[in-house]
Design a protein around this motif. Structure first.
Motif, PDB file in Angstrom:
ATOM      1  N   GLN A 323      36.907  56.053  70.228  1.00 46.07           N
ATOM      2  CA  GLN A 323      37.457  55.126  69.238  1.00 46.07           C
ATOM      3  C   GLN A 323      38.029  53.890  69.929  1.00 46.07           C
ATOM      4  O   GLN A 323      37.905  52.774  69.412  1.00 46.07           O
ATOM      5  CB  GLN A 323      38.550  55.827  68.423  1.00 46.07           C
ATOM      6  CG  GLN A 323      38.049  56.932  67.524  1.00 46.07           C
ATOM      7  CD  GLN A 323      39.184  57.719  66.883  1.00 46.07           C
ATOM      8  OE1 GLN A 323      40.248  57.885  67.475  1.00 46.07           O
ATOM      9  NE2 GLN A 323      38.958  58.214  65.673  1.00 46.07           N
ATOM     10  N   ALA A 324      38.631  54.089  71.091  1.00 46.38           N
ATOM     11  CA  ALA A 324      39.216  52.974  71.834  1.00 46.38           C
ATOM     12  C   ALA A 324      38.153  51.980  72.272  1.00 46.38           C
ATOM     13  O   ALA A 324      38.366  50.758  72.233  1.00 46.38           O
ATOM     14  CB  ALA A 324      39.987  53.495  73.042  1.00 46.38           C
ATOM     15  N   VAL A 325      37.007  52.481  72.695  1.00 50.05           N
ATOM     16  CA  VAL A 325      35.915  51.594  73.121  1.00 50.05           C
ATOM     17  C   VAL A 325      35.447  50.738  71.953  1.00 50.05           C
ATOM     18  O   VAL A 325      35.248  49.518  72.083  1.00 50.05           O
ATOM     19  CB  VAL A 325      34.748  52.416  73.699  1.00 50.05           C
ATOM     20  CG1 VAL A 325      33.533  51.523  73.919  1.00 50.05           C
ATOM     21  CG2 VAL A 325      35.156  53.069  75.017  1.00 50.05           C
ATOM     22  N   ILE A 326      35.261  51.359  70.796  1.00 47.59           N
ATOM     23  CA  ILE A 326      34.840  50.608  69.603  1.00 47.59           C
ATOM     24  C   ILE A 326      35.904  49.578  69.227  1.00 47.59           C
ATOM     25  O   ILE A 326      35.588  48.418  68.910  1.00 47.59           O
ATOM     26  CB  ILE A 326      34.595  51.575  68.422  1.00 47.59           C
ATOM     27  CG1 ILE A 326      33.438  52.525  68.756  1.00 47.59           C
ATOM     28  CG2 ILE A 326      34.310  50.797  67.142  1.00 47.59           C
ATOM     29  CD1 ILE A 326      33.225  53.623  67.727  1.00 47.59           C
ATOM     30  N   PHE A 327      37.144  49.993  69.287  1.00 48.14           N
ATOM     31  CA  PHE A 327      38.262  49.093  68.963  1.00 48.14           C
ATOM     32  C   PHE A 327      38.267  47.898  69.906  1.00 48.14           C
ATOM     33  O   PHE A 327      38.467  46.746  69.489  1.00 48.14           O
ATOM     34  CB  PHE A 327      39.578  49.864  69.063  1.00 48.14           C
ATOM     35  CG  PHE A 327      40.793  49.085  68.654  1.00 48.14           C
ATOM     36  CD1 PHE A 327      41.196  49.033  67.327  1.00 48.14           C
ATOM     37  CD2 PHE A 327      41.537  48.393  69.597  1.00 48.14           C
ATOM     38  CE1 PHE A 327      42.315  48.307  66.947  1.00 48.14           C
ATOM     39  CE2 PHE A 327      42.652  47.661  69.231  1.00 48.14           C
ATOM     40  CZ  PHE A 327      43.046  47.621  67.899  1.00 48.14           C
TER      41      PHE A 327
END
Length: 363
Positions: A323-327
């Motif tokens: 999720q952090a990468v997408i964010f």
């Protein structure tokens, strides 16, 4: 082990900053540490600088009087002292860019024997197997500290801008490290990093009483370099032991405005075939004023972006790596689009230019 809030140190740092800053202002006039207006600068009258000395004295006194001086804390104090001396000479006599850079490198290298060093980077493909830097640890550490030091120095163009940005960054850093300690346990240096960041926050708040628009004293290179140096060192102290890959990105997000503004300035000057160290009036704060914002509005707008980036850093600590990468991809895309629209990225965007009356200029 829980992180204790250094209430006494915070109150002491705030009180000292409020008391010492007017004295530093008088001292700046006495030693000739004055910022005179010119074509590149925004302010219209002679202003005392050397404000960083007030933050330094407040921070150092609060730390020495209330905290245990461990090896890493000692390193922070030694390196900070070297950078404030460098800034003092630059504010009073003026130093060449090369000499300033050499001094910054010496100050950054000085913290390494005290354990403030990036020894490894977390592996994005395996959190269990960090990437050991070996001989590269020293240049990576020096590069990080010098980069952040100069980044904060470059954004110091409007009343309260560098101080407020550093305040938000230090507060965010304390919050992120606090969260890390509750989820992963306290690593050596993390509890100290939280305490030191909050003491720095208090010192900045006391100084901002005299530095926010309309300013009575400027940070000067002594202040902007000291704040950048301190933030870079504290990020190493607080985040270097974290076990997740995203922790490597978090300090960059926290310091997003000064770092991005520096990168865009380098790209802009390179594309324009100008010397990298040549000053210009195309930084973010300049462009916002040229778009029609008042001095106060420009500063508050950048504060707002800093808050968003700070909250983003906190979000990154609370979500999964995927999720952090997408964010991060979404956040980076939005930032690049906004930078191009405003005209600071040097990629063809051009903000509308609106002539501003003198009353909106830095004074």
């Amino acid at each position: 082990m829980l992180v204790q809030i250094p209430v006494t140190a915070i109150v002491l740092a705030l009180g000292l900053a409020l008391l010492v800053t007017p004295l530093v202002k008088k001292y700046a006039f006495k030693v000739g540490a004055l910022d005179r207006p010119d074509q590149r600068k925004v302010h219209q009258r002679v202003m005392p600088r050397l404000g960083g000395l007030a933050i330094y004295v407040s921070f150092i006194a609060a730390v020495l009087l209330t905290m245990d001086i461990t090896l890493q804390v000692c390193g922070l104090l030694v390196g900070g002292t070297l950078i404030i001396i460098l800034g003092f000479f630059d504010d009073t006599r003026g130093l060449s860019p090369r000499l300033k850079l050499a001094g910054q490198i010496i100050a950054a290298a000085a913290v390494i024997p005290f354990g403030l060093e990036v020894n490894s980077l977390t592996n994005p493909f395996s959190n269990e197997m960090p990437i050991l830097l070996g001989y590269l640890s020293i240049p990576v550490t020096v590069l990080w500290i010098v980069s952040v030091t100069n980044a904060v120095n470059l954004i110091d163009g409007l009343d309260g801008l560098a101080g407020g940005t550093s305040f938000i960054s230090a507060l965010t850093l304390a919050g992120v490290v606090w969260i890390e300690t509750t989820t992963s346990g306290v690593f050596p240096g993390q509890s100290e990093a939280v305490a030191l960041a909050l003491i720095l926050v208090a010192s900045i708040v006391g100084f901002l009483r005299y530095n926010f628009y309309p300013a009575k004293i400027f940070l000067g290179d002594s202040g902007s370099m000291y704040l950048g140096f301190s933030l870079a060192s504290l990020s190493i102290m607080g985040m270097a032991k974290s076990a997740t890959f995203i922790s490597v990105i978090i300090p960059v997000v926290i310091l997003g405005i000064p770092l991005l503004d520096t990168v865009f300035a380098i790209v802009r000057r390179y594309c324009g075939r100008r010397p990298i160290f040549q000053p210009d009036k195309e930084h973010l704060h300049h462009r916002l004023i040229q778009m029609g914002l008042s001095h106060r509005q420009a500063v508050l707008s950048i504060y707002g972006v800093n808050v968003v980036l700070g909250l983003s850093a906190i979000v990154l600590t609370l979500i999964s790596p995927k999720q952090a990468v997408i964010f991060l991809v979404i956040l980076s895309t939005v930032i690049l689009m906004a930078a191009n629209k405003i005209g600071v990225a040097g990629t063809g965007g051009q903000a509308p230019i609106v002539p501003q009356p003198n009353k909106q200029q830095r004074s």
